[in-house]
Write an enzyme that holds these catalytic residues in place. Structure first.
Site, mmCIF file in Angstrom:
data_model
loop_
_atom_site.group_PDB
_atom_site.id
_atom_site.type_symbol
_atom_site.label_atom_id
_atom_site.label_comp_id
_atom_site.label_asym_id
_atom_site.label_seq_id
_atom_site.Cartn_x
_atom_site.Cartn_y
_atom_site.Cartn_z
ATOM 1 N N THR A 1 -3.377 -3.160 -10.312
ATOM 2 C CA THR A 1 -2.513 -3.953 -9.403
ATOM 3 C C THR A 1 -2.776 -5.440 -9.558
ATOM 4 O O THR A 1 -1.945 -6.265 -9.211
ATOM 5 C CB THR A 1 -2.786 -3.599 -7.922
ATOM 6 N N LYS B 1 -8.811 -6.285 -4.289
ATOM 7 C CA LYS B 1 -9.334 -6.028 -5.648
ATOM 8 C C LYS B 1 -9.528 -7.355 -6.388
ATOM 9 O O LYS B 1 -10.560 -7.588 -7.024
ATOM 10 C CB LYS B 1 -8.393 -5.119 -6.432
ATOM 11 N N TYR C 1 -4.087 -4.831 -0.124
ATOM 12 C CA TYR C 1 -4.917 -3.909 -0.931
ATOM 13 C C TYR C 1 -5.174 -4.538 -2.305
ATOM 14 O O TYR C 1 -6.327 -4.684 -2.720
ATOM 15 C CB TYR C 1 -4.216 -2.555 -1.101
ATOM 16 N N TYR D 1 -11.552 10.932 -4.194
ATOM 17 C CA TYR D 1 -10.892 11.555 -5.355
ATOM 18 C C TYR D 1 -11.606 11.183 -6.665
ATOM 19 O O TYR D 1 -12.077 12.047 -7.397
ATOM 20 C CB TYR D 1 -9.444 11.085 -5.365
ATOM 21 N N ASN E 1 -3.010 4.566 -13.343
ATOM 22 C CA ASN E 1 -2.681 5.514 -12.272
ATOM 23 C C ASN E 1 -3.421 6.842 -12.424
ATOM 24 O O ASN E 1 -2.996 7.683 -13.224
ATOM 25 C CB ASN E 1 -1.168 5.740 -12.229
ATOM 26 N N SER F 1 -8.413 -2.339 -10.111
ATOM 27 C CA SER F 1 -7.104 -1.690 -10.252
ATOM 28 C C SER F 1 -6.152 -2.546 -11.071
ATOM 29 O O SER F 1 -6.239 -3.771 -11.072
ATOM 30 C CB SER F 1 -6.506 -1.455 -8.857
ATOM 31 N N ASP G 1 -20.971 7.926 2.046
ATOM 32 C CA ASP G 1 -19.549 8.016 2.389
ATOM 33 C C ASP G 1 -19.432 8.090 3.912
ATOM 34 O O ASP G 1 -20.255 8.712 4.577
ATOM 35 C CB ASP G 1 -18.935 9.291 1.748
HETATM 36 C C1 WQD Z 1 3.969 5.623 -8.920
HETATM 37 C C2 WQD Z 1 5.468 5.553 -9.178
HETATM 38 C C3 WQD Z 1 6.760 4.749 -7.321
HETATM 39 C C4 WQD Z 1 5.998 8.157 -4.703
HETATM 40 C C5 WQD Z 1 -0.722 2.700 -6.401
HETATM 41 C C6 WQD Z 1 -1.734 1.584 -6.314
HETATM 42 C C7 WQD Z 1 -2.806 1.804 -7.348
HETATM 43 C C8 WQD Z 1 -3.432 3.112 -7.058
HETATM 44 C C9 WQD Z 1 -2.362 4.200 -7.230
HETATM 45 C C10 WQD Z 1 -5.107 3.637 -5.440
HETATM 46 C C11 WQD Z 1 6.094 4.294 -8.618
HETATM 47 C C12 WQD Z 1 7.115 6.196 -7.667
HETATM 48 C C13 WQD Z 1 5.979 7.277 -5.777
HETATM 49 C C14 WQD Z 1 7.192 8.821 -4.350
HETATM 50 C C15 WQD Z 1 8.308 7.727 -6.163
HETATM 51 N N1 WQD Z 1 -3.966 3.094 -5.730
HETATM 52 N N2 WQD Z 1 7.124 7.086 -6.490
HETATM 53 N N3 WQD Z 1 8.315 8.579 -5.103
HETATM 54 O O1 WQD Z 1 2.236 2.478 -6.592
HETATM 55 O O2 WQD Z 1 1.918 2.806 -9.118
HETATM 56 O O3 WQD Z 1 -0.080 2.631 -7.644
HETATM 57 O O4 WQD Z 1 -1.339 3.947 -6.270
HETATM 58 O O5 WQD Z 1 -5.934 4.106 -6.155
HETATM 59 O O6 WQD Z 1 -3.767 0.772 -7.265
HETATM 60 O O7 WQD Z 1 -1.080 0.375 -6.618
HETATM 61 O O8 WQD Z 1 1.335 4.659 -7.548
HETATM 62 O O9 WQD Z 1 1.910 7.029 -7.241
HETATM 63 O O10 WQD Z 1 2.494 5.384 -5.389
HETATM 64 O O11 WQD Z 1 3.781 5.368 -7.528
HETATM 65 O O12 WQD Z 1 9.354 7.503 -6.815
HETATM 66 O O13 WQD Z 1 7.269 9.631 -3.373
HETATM 67 O O14 WQD Z 1 6.099 6.642 -8.530
HETATM 68 O O15 WQD Z 1 7.946 4.023 -7.042
HETATM 69 O O16 WQD Z 1 7.102 3.892 -9.499
HETATM 70 P P1 WQD Z 1 1.471 3.080 -7.728
HETATM 71 P P2 WQD Z 1 2.362 5.668 -6.846
#
Ligand code: WQD
Length: 343
Positions: A128, A155, A151, A13, A181, A126, A33
């Site tokens: 995170t 990082k 994960y 992506y 994000n 990230s 890749d």
């Molecule tokens: C965002 C918000 C969920 C799905 C992770 C990794 C980060 C990066 C991006 C890879 C949160 C809420 C989500 C759903 C929801 N990883 N949500 N319903 O967890 O912040 O970040 O993904 O590149 O390093 O940590 O992203 O999009 O999963 O969640 O309510 O079906 O949306 O609770 O608050 P996140 P996310």
């Protein structure tokens, strides 16, 4: 002679969007890749956008021999390292797979770089690493918290590995970009996020619900200490994020780096809640988004967003897309996917 950038995970992506920006800024590209979590057709689409070709190697970088052969085959001036397993939930189920893949591939690439005297490395880190930060927005000096998943731990540990390598090898310069994000898609709708199976991230789940692939969006919790009770994140357009990689490379090439290791937050600085995503998406697309509040998701951080002053001032980079445009490009991409046969 144009500089040649090896983009590992280039069919992914963020990698695919970064190739577009690299080629638009005069860099040549080689892609490595293993297509374990990406589709080769993405690279054809990238070439449609830029009109420029690039070499593609199907390589498992966690295999030392394959990595060695790759670096022996091409003259490389810099590496942007995206190749990694990236799902928080999956990493809890398969920690050894995450540690093996993410650590071995990074170590193999770095070993080849020291062997071939390749001086520039940009790492896909990230937000995170900040976990549940005590103060917000987070700056690059905000203390790193213990990772909440394997994960996130990969990082953090890889940033430590990079610091140690830079301490020993003064001729290597490294920049770690801490993404917030990433969402949205290239405005051409030729490339975008391609989740495999049920999307784990919010935006692809939103667009798949809006287009009818998913029945209803589940909002993971509404009892957080935030204005509307749902989690807040710093959503950044993937094209803005891709541009930050070019800026980081140009900064290293300029010779202005004082230390040979540095980190930058790459976000917008704007906290957005899940409910705000829903209402903004509905406003932009005129689609009603069915959703249900359910229990919190284990491991979710309540709120995190970036202070991006350092990247603004030192890299000369700033996010340009607003939330409405981010969501509009995500929706256009979902609509275009319907006509593609990218199984
Ligand atoms: C965002 C918000 C969920 C799905 C992770 C990794 C980060 C990066 C991006 C890879 C949160 C809420 C989500 C759903 C929801 N990883 N949500 N319903 O967890 O912040 O970040 O993904 O590149 O390093 O940590 O992203 O999009 O999963 O969640 O309510 O079906 O949306 O609770 O608050 P996140 P996310």
């Amino acid at each position: 002679m144009e500089k040649v950038v090896l983009v590992t995970g280039g069919a992914g992506y963020i990698g695919s969007h970064t190739i577009v920006e690299l080629q638009s800024n005069g860099f040549d590209v080689v892609v490595a890749d293993n297509f374990s979590n990406s589709n080769p057709k993405v690279l054809t689409a990238v070439q449609t956008i830029t009109g420029k070709k690039f070499a593609v190697e199907n390589v498992d970088l966690s295999d030392e021999k394959q990595c060695e052969q790759l670096f022996a085959k091409y003259h490389i001036d810099a590496v942007i390292h995206f190749a990694a397993k990236k799902y928080v939930g999956e990493s809890v189920e398969k920690p050894l797979e995450y540690y093996r893949n993410n650590f071995f591939s990074t170590i193999n690439v770095l070993a080849e770089m020291t062997k071939h005297n390749i001086p520039f490395f940009v790492f896909s880190s990230s937000c995170t690493v900040y976990g549940e930060a005590e103060t917000l927005p987070v700056t690059e000096q905000t203390p790193v918290q213990p990772a909440l998943s394997p994960y996130g731990n990969t990082k953090q540990v890889i940033e430590e590995i990079l610091k140690d390598v830079c301490h020993t090898h003064k001729d290597i310069q490294v920049i770690a970009l801490r993404y917030f994000n990433p969402i949205g898609a290239h405005p051409s709708a030729q490339i975008g996020e391609l989740p495999i199976g049920v999307p784990q991230n919010l935006i692809p789940y939103v667009t798949q619900t809006a287009i009818g692939i998913r029945e209803c969006l589940h909002v993971f919790g509404k009892t957080y200490h935030t204005p509307d009770g749902t989690c807040q994140r710093d959503y950044i357009h993937v094209v803005d994020l891709a541009k930050a990689h070019v800026k980081a490379l140009e900064y290293m090439l300029s010779g202005k780096m004082t230390d040979n290791f540095d980190v930058f937050n790459i976000g917008t600085g704007n906290p957005i809640s899940v409910l705000e995503i829903i209402t903004t998406f509905e406003k932009v697309t005129h689609k009603k988004l069915p959703y249900k509040i359910v229990d919190k998701r284990q491991g979710d951080v309540e709120k995190v967003w970036a202070d991006t002053t350092k990247a603004n001032q030192i890299l000369g980079w700033k996010a340009e897309y607003g939330l409405e445009d981010m969501l509009n490009t995500a929706w256009k991409w979902e609509l275009s996917l319907k006509n593609k046969k990218w199984e």
